[in-house]
Scaffold this motif. Sequence first.
Motif, short mmCIF file in Angstrom:
data_model
loop_
_atom_site.label_atom_id
_atom_site.label_comp_id
_atom_site.label_asym_id
_atom_site.label_seq_id
_atom_site.Cartn_x
_atom_site.Cartn_y
_atom_site.Cartn_z
N TYR A 26 9.19 11.48 1.75
CA TYR A 26 9.85 12.92 1.93
C TYR A 26 10.38 13.35 0.69
O TYR A 26 10.68 14.76 0.69
CB TYR A 26 11.09 12.57 3.12
N ASP A 27 11.07 12.67 -0.11
CA ASP A 27 11.79 13.18 -1.20
C ASP A 27 11.54 12.71 -2.71
O ASP A 27 12.30 13.17 -3.48
CB ASP A 27 13.36 12.73 -1.11
N SER A 28 10.38 12.08 -2.79
CA SER A 28 9.79 11.90 -3.88
C SER A 28 9.30 13.32 -4.70
O SER A 28 9.11 14.17 -4.15
CB SER A 28 8.56 11.17 -4.18
N ASP A 29 9.29 13.07 -6.16
CA ASP A 29 8.90 14.52 -7.08
C ASP A 29 7.59 14.80 -6.79
O ASP A 29 7.07 15.85 -6.48
CB ASP A 29 9.22 14.11 -8.30
N LEU A 30 6.85 13.56 -6.68
CA LEU A 30 5.33 13.90 -6.30
C LEU A 30 4.88 12.99 -5.26
O LEU A 30 5.27 11.78 -5.24
CB LEU A 30 4.62 13.75 -7.30
N VAL A 31 4.26 13.23 -3.90
CA VAL A 31 3.99 12.76 -2.84
C VAL A 31 2.28 12.61 -3.03
O VAL A 31 1.47 13.56 -2.86
CB VAL A 31 4.41 13.10 -1.70
N MET A 32 1.57 11.45 -3.21
CA MET A 32 0.05 11.44 -3.08
C MET A 32 -0.31 10.43 -1.85
O MET A 32 0.06 9.33 -2.02
CB MET A 32 -0.42 10.78 -4.53
N TYR A 33 -1.18 10.88 -1.07
CA TYR A 33 -1.92 10.11 0.08
C TYR A 33 -3.40 9.95 -0.38
O TYR A 33 -4.14 11.06 -0.71
CB TYR A 33 -1.78 10.45 1.39
N LEU A 34 -3.72 8.53 -0.99
CA LEU A 34 -5.07 8.47 -1.45
C LEU A 34 -5.88 7.38 -0.56
O LEU A 34 -5.30 6.59 -0.09
CB LEU A 34 -4.87 7.94 -2.76
N ALA A 35 -7.13 7.53 -0.78
CA ALA A 35 -7.89 6.63 0.10
C ALA A 35 -7.73 5.27 -0.72
O ALA A 35 -7.60 4.90 -1.71
CB ALA A 35 -9.66 6.83 -0.42
N SER A 76 7.45 13.79 -18.16
CA SER A 76 8.89 13.11 -18.19
C SER A 76 9.79 13.81 -16.88
O SER A 76 10.77 13.10 -16.42
CB SER A 76 9.57 13.07 -19.23
N ASP A 77 9.52 14.75 -16.51
CA ASP A 77 10.22 15.78 -15.31
C ASP A 77 9.92 15.07 -13.90
O ASP A 77 10.75 15.10 -13.10
CB ASP A 77 10.05 17.30 -15.49
N ILE A 78 8.73 14.33 -13.88
CA ILE A 78 8.51 13.81 -12.47
C ILE A 78 9.00 12.22 -12.69
O ILE A 78 8.52 11.37 -13.26
CB ILE A 78 7.03 13.90 -12.32
N GLU A 79 10.32 12.33 -11.93
CA GLU A 79 10.93 10.82 -11.92
C GLU A 79 10.53 9.77 -10.97
O GLU A 79 10.49 8.61 -11.39
CB GLU A 79 12.55 10.97 -11.80
N THR A 80 10.06 10.24 -9.84
CA THR A 80 9.58 9.32 -8.75
C THR A 80 8.22 10.13 -8.27
O THR A 80 7.92 11.14 -7.77
CB THR A 80 10.43 9.26 -7.63
N ILE A 81 7.38 8.99 -7.81
CA ILE A 81 5.91 9.41 -7.28
C ILE A 81 5.62 8.20 -6.22
O ILE A 81 5.75 7.29 -6.26
CB ILE A 81 4.74 9.21 -8.23
N TYR A 82 5.65 8.74 -5.02
CA TYR A 82 5.18 8.15 -3.65
C TYR A 82 3.80 7.93 -3.70
O TYR A 82 3.47 9.12 -3.47
CB TYR A 82 5.78 8.65 -2.62
N ASP A 127 0.85 -1.09 -0.12
CA ASP A 127 0.02 0.17 -0.10
C ASP A 127 0.85 1.27 -0.04
O ASP A 127 0.19 2.33 0.05
CB ASP A 127 -0.89 0.18 1.22
N TYR A 128 2.14 1.00 0.02
CA TYR A 128 3.15 2.16 -0.02
C TYR A 128 3.93 1.96 -1.12
O TYR A 128 4.93 0.96 -1.07
CB TYR A 128 3.80 2.12 1.46
N ARG A 129 4.02 2.65 -2.10
CA ARG A 129 4.57 2.44 -3.25
C ARG A 129 5.48 3.56 -3.97
O ARG A 129 4.82 4.62 -3.97
CB ARG A 129 3.88 1.66 -4.45
N THR A 130 6.60 3.24 -4.47
CA THR A 130 6.95 4.30 -5.17
C THR A 130 7.25 3.99 -6.71
O THR A 130 7.95 3.05 -6.96
CB THR A 130 8.62 4.85 -4.38
N PHE A 131 6.78 4.94 -7.49
CA PHE A 131 6.79 4.58 -9.08
C PHE A 131 7.90 5.47 -9.57
O PHE A 131 7.96 6.84 -9.39
CB PHE A 131 5.44 5.05 -9.52
#
Length: 146
Positions: A50-59, A78-84, A31-35
Motif C-alpha cells: 500500500y505505501d511503497s514508492d513502487l509496487v510491482m506484481y510480477l510472474a 535514488s528518489d525511490i526508497e522502497t519497492i514492494y 515471494d513478497y519482498r520490500t527492497f
Amino acid sequence: MKFFHSVAFAAAIAITGSVSNAQDDAGLNKDYRTFHSDGKVEYGEIGDSYDSDLVMYLAGNQFMVMEELIQDFQSLNSDIETIYVETIPPGQILNGQILQQGQINDQDTAMNPDLYASVNLNHLKKLAGMEKMNDYMIYMLICVEN
C-alpha cells in the motif's frame, strides 16, 4: 482509481551460480519482498503493497533475478526508497490481488500495483478492457552471467 502499467514477457535466463541460491530462498513469505534504498530487504511485509514508492506484481518465475535488478534500478533512481515486489503465479495475481481484494497470510493486499508483469497477454487485454491500466507492452528479459 490508480492506473498502473503492465507488461507481458518471455523470459530467457542463462543459468548462473546465483540462480540456485535464489531458488533456495523462494517460498516461506519470501515471494513478497520490500527492497529499501539502503540495501535492506524485508520479507513478508504485505502491508508494504500500500505505501511503497513502487509496487510491482510480477510472474513468479522472475523471483530469481529481482534482487540484482532492483538494486541496480535503485542505484539509478535514488528518489525511490522502497519497492514492494510480489513474485507469484500471474493468474493468482490477476484474479486474487488485482480484480478482487486478495489476502496473503490473512492480510489484505493492494489491488493497484504500479506495474504488473504477466506471462499471459490475455490478462493484460482484460485489464485494458476494464480500463484498469494505462498501457501495456511486451518485453523480453534476458539475464547473462558477467
